[in-house]
Scaffold this active site. Structure first.
Site, PDB file in Angstrom:
ATOM      1  CG  HIS A 137     -14.442  -4.065  -3.126  1.00 51.47           C
ATOM      2  ND1 HIS A 137     -15.352  -4.542  -4.432  1.00 51.47           N
ATOM      3  CD2 HIS A 137     -13.729  -2.991  -3.557  1.00 51.47           C
ATOM      4  CE1 HIS A 137     -14.672  -3.515  -5.015  1.00 51.47           C
ATOM      5  NE2 HIS A 137     -13.903  -2.393  -4.985  1.00 51.47           N
ATOM      6  CG  ASN A 196      -1.928  -0.977   0.820  1.00 49.11           C
ATOM      7  OD1 ASN A 196      -2.438  -1.491   0.041  1.00 49.11           O
ATOM      8  ND2 ASN A 196      -2.594  -0.678   2.334  1.00 49.11           N
ATOM      9  NE  ARG A 229      -4.210   4.398  -9.947  1.00 47.89           N
ATOM     10  CZ  ARG A 229      -3.050   5.812 -10.964  1.00 47.89           C
ATOM     11  NH1 ARG A 229      -2.070   5.619 -11.521  1.00 47.89           N
ATOM     12  NH2 ARG A 229      -3.921   6.615 -10.783  1.00 47.89           N
ATOM     13  NE  ARG A 241      -8.530  -2.915 -10.879  1.00 43.22           N
ATOM     14  CZ  ARG A 241      -7.390  -2.494 -10.913  1.00 43.22           C
ATOM     15  NH1 ARG A 241      -6.543  -3.225 -11.385  1.00 43.22           N
ATOM     16  NH2 ARG A 241      -7.135  -0.791 -10.163  1.00 43.22           N
ATOM     17  NE  ARG A 261     -10.916  -1.249   1.849  1.00 41.07           N
ATOM     18  CZ  ARG A 261     -10.673  -0.680   0.543  1.00 41.07           C
ATOM     19  NH1 ARG A 261     -12.035  -1.614  -0.477  1.00 41.07           N
ATOM     20  NH2 ARG A 261     -10.474  -0.296  -0.639  1.00 41.07           N
ATOM     21  CG  HIS A 300     -15.539   1.528 -10.922  1.00 46.19           C
ATOM     22  ND1 HIS A 300     -15.717   1.890 -10.252  1.00 46.19           N
ATOM     23  CD2 HIS A 300     -13.824   1.025 -10.745  1.00 46.19           C
ATOM     24  CE1 HIS A 300     -14.972   1.208  -8.844  1.00 46.19           C
ATOM     25  NE2 HIS A 300     -14.251   0.795  -9.466  1.00 46.19           N
ATOM     26  CE1 TYR A 326      -9.644  -7.203  -3.001  1.00 35.89           C
ATOM     27  CE2 TYR A 326     -10.415  -5.925  -4.407  1.00 35.89           C
ATOM     28  CZ  TYR A 326      -9.619  -6.477  -4.015  1.00 35.89           C
ATOM     29  OH  TYR A 326      -8.207  -5.668  -3.964  1.00 35.89           O
TER      30      TYR A 326
END
Length: 702
Positions: free
Chosen positions: A609, A47, A421, A391, A581, A451, A485
């Protein structure tokens, strides 16, 4: 009371560092299995890498603009950078303290040891020397530095050693410095075999081996110092979408240079002399506050390999099995048959037509979503499949299903977001695979990342009637991340939602104006205003003495308009619980501004998530939405996102309980945001039982 932007809002990058601090705290918790604690340390390291190469890099870019300010707190970039670097220094120091003073001693108690050079036995040293000679030396590239061998171009996040030398080289010249690059393919920790040690799980850091035997790379010269270093670079891509004809080609050109963006951070061993790291700072054009001197390997994330090298299930989370959808035979040889307990053969579409299917990942398998596509690919009654892809992973059954559908003569459209990304390379590869199979591939809208998570299947049914079947979710179509997730996914035959989704796909492919949606809210058009209208409605209800309540769960909250609306609702008397979160720029509990707002962050085994938004609506007809969008500026203003209502009463209650209610009861993984931007762990009160939302869900679904 008047509040300045700095006192009214929390800097979003500072909030991100606070999130990473909460992740690091998991590495210190004795109740977390030991190897899982090591993984949390590795996650915090990864991170931090992204924080520097993306977040801080963006602030350095803003230094070129004298009018630039951070959002929403309006700090000048220079002051924000200085503040964030100071916080990051403390956080990185805490990471290495956790490794050296907490985890390594605990690992040693379990006979998992990191053997230091000073403690190598003669047998270990001989084995490591042979390992160096056979496995390391042939792939290392030492580079002496002189006028004809300038300082090398250093790749982002790659491990290097700077070496100081005395004596003459092969050509009779004095060479004071050299750089040794370590290939990424080499492991950063080496497990000693049984013939070299009496321990079952003894490890040696790669850096220790290099330090010990580096002189072999410089025969005839004396090595007087050897110090590891790593540079973190700006990995943001620069593609002017308005000026390019083909975004894929432009992105491919940018990706080739991503590893060599501007330097942002230098990590060096804390044993590195000042003269040496000052030299490195000059080479990378960095300031003193951008060097991080560390007591251990410069990339803690690579320690993530250790749990896979150890057979110690008692030091890991207890395995759990994802619940399979009861009505689906996941192993059926028939491509589009599912079976109920009564042996009645139904297609998955028949099942959805009778009742929506709600999936809660990772507690329930992602398999039904893959089945949904596979059945659509092979069902002769299916005419059209449309899907967004953000993704997917490298080896994806979803990609295979879309290819097969196109080869079976169906009209298949994939909206592939090339700018996801760090997944750009894979998305380009998958887009080409799909195009080669005859899939219509589009790349979304210039200036707006796509997205949204949605699948549309158009199927011919009785009487040549066309029916829409839809999957919408809060998370990506990635078979690996669905295992850790937390996300909701809804498969529905609601024709109003189906029409809305069809309109959005039409908009994405034709770029036509399609804003008159009936049920689905969409960014960048109606989602933000839809949320603001509902927040304002709760505020007005509170002013009129009616019941008013907002509960919202998301990954990040930073959009100024939403925060201001929540402040106003709080002042009107609305009780607001936010489960956020990561980034949260809202300051809770401020008298006269936000005293009715509480913010909770849950950190646990799984990555939280879901995006779930609940509005009481006077108690007459409460509303509950799931969404692909957080309440961030990027999600609400510069992405294509969807937010869909939960209309089935059973699923409404299920999502309310499993996505909101139990998280507010959590007293094990919950952290409470304070007015100053810090977090404190929620304590289990004397009259309370310990309760973890994630563990409760595991037990419910097992």
């Amino acid at each position: 009371m008047e509040h300045s932007p700095q006192t009214q809002y929390i800097n979003q990058e500072s909030s991100l560092l606070e999130f990473n601090r909460r992740v690091l705290e998991q590495a210190k918790k004795e109740e977390v299995p030991l190897l899982e604690r090591l993984k949390f340390l590795c996650i915090s390291s990864s991170n931090m890498d992204e924080f520097f190469e993306v977040r801080l890099a963006s602030l350095y870019e803003q230094l070129l603009d004298p009018t630039a300010r951070t959002k929403p707190d309006e700090m000048q970039p220079k002051f924000a950078i200085d503040m964030l670097l100071e916080k990051a220094q403390g956080l990185v120091a805490e990471q290495y303290h956790t490794l050296n003073e907490v985890l390594i001693p605990e690992l040693e108690k379990e006979n998992i040891r990191f053997v230091r050079r000073a403690n190598w036995t003669a047998v270990q040293k001989q084995w490591l020397k042979e390992y160096f000679t056979k496995s390391l030396q042939p792939v290392l590239t030492p580079r002496g530095i002189d006028p004809s061998h300038p300082f090398p171009r250093i790749m982002n996040k790659s491990l290097h050693f700077i070496v100081s030398l005395e004596g003459k080289d092969a050509f009779g010249r004095s060479n004071a410095l050299a750089v040794v690059q370590v290939p990424r393919s080499l492991p950063r920790v080496i497990k000693l075999p049984k013939e070299a040690t009496d321990g079952e799980n003894d490890f040696v850091f790669l850096s220790s081996i290099l330090h010990e035997f580096v002189s072999s790379l410089f025969p005839g010269m004396e090595v007087t110092g050897c110090h590891q270093f790593r540079v973190t670079r700006n990995t943001n891509l620069f593609v002017d979408e308005e000026e390019v004809d083909d975004i894929m080609t432009a992105l491919q050109g940018e990706l080739s240079g991503r590893h060599y963006g501007g330097a942002i951070r230098l990590e060096v061993s804390d044993q590195c002399p000042q003269l040496m790291y000052q030299y490195l700072l000059e080479q990378f054009n960095l300031d003193e506050n951008q060097v991080f001197r560390v007591n251990g390997p410069v990339n803690l994330h690579r320690l993530n390999a250790i749990p896979d090298l150890i057979d110690a299930p008692h030091l890991c989370f207890e395995p759990y099995s994802q619940r399979q959808l009861k009505t689906v035979d996941m192993h059926s040889t028939s491509p589009f048959k599912v079976f109920t307990k009564k042996k009645a053969a139904l297609t998955l579409f028949d099942q959805i037509a009778k009742k929506d299917i709600l999936l809660h990942h990772p507690y329930e398998s992602f398999g039904p979503v893959i089945d949904f596509l596979q059945q659509a690919a092979d069902d002769p009654n299916v005419l059209v499949i449309r899907m967004t892809l953000y993704r997917t992973g490298e080896k994806s059954a979803i990609i295979d299903a879309l290819k097969r559908a196109a080869q079976n003569g169906k009209e298949v459209t994939a909206v592939v977001e090339l700018r996801a990304r760090f997944d750009e390379d894979n998305n380009i590869i998958q887009a080409n695979r799909l195009q080669d199979a005859g899939v219509n591939v589009v790349y979304g809208v210039v200036g707006y990342k796509t997205h949204a998570k949605m699948i549309l299947v158009v199927r011919r049914e009785s009487g040549d009637q066309l029916r829409h079947y839809v999957h919408m979710g809060t998370g990506n179509y990635h078979h690996i991340t669905t295992r850790f997730y937390t996300d909701f996914g809804l498969m529905t035959a609601n024709q109003t939602i189906g029409r809305d989704v069809a309109k959005i796909f039409q908009q994405l492919t034709s770029l036509g104006d399609t804003k008159n949606l009936e049920l689905v809210l969409q960014s960048p058009f109606s989602l933000r205003s839809g949320m603001l209208d509902r927040i304002a409605r709760e505020a007005e209800n509170a002013r009129q003495g009616k019941p008013a309540r907002i509960i919202a769960k998301m990954n990040g909250l930073q959009e100024k308009g939403v925060i201001d609306a929540l402040y106003e609702a709080s002042q009107a008397g609305v009780q607001i619980d936010l489960i956020v979160r990561g980034i949260c720029s809202l300051r809770p509990g401020v008298e006269g501004m936000s005293e009715n707002i509480r913010v909770t962050s849950i950190i646990g085994r799984f990555l939280e998530h879901h995006r779930v938004y609940y509005f009481l609506n006077d108690g007459d007809k409460p509303e509950l939405f799931c969404s692909s969008a957080d309440w961030m500026s990027r999600n609400l203003l510069s992405r294509v996102e969807t937010c869909f209502p939960i209309l089935d009463e059973e699923y409404f209650q299920k999502i309310y309980k499993e996505g909101l209610e139990i998280y507010l009861q959590d007293n094990q993984g919950a952290w409470l945001l304070q007015e100053d931007g810090s977090y404190v762990q929620k304590a289990c009160q004397p009259d309370e039982d310990a309760f973890s939302a994630q563990q409760w869900l595991i037990e419910q679904y097992s």
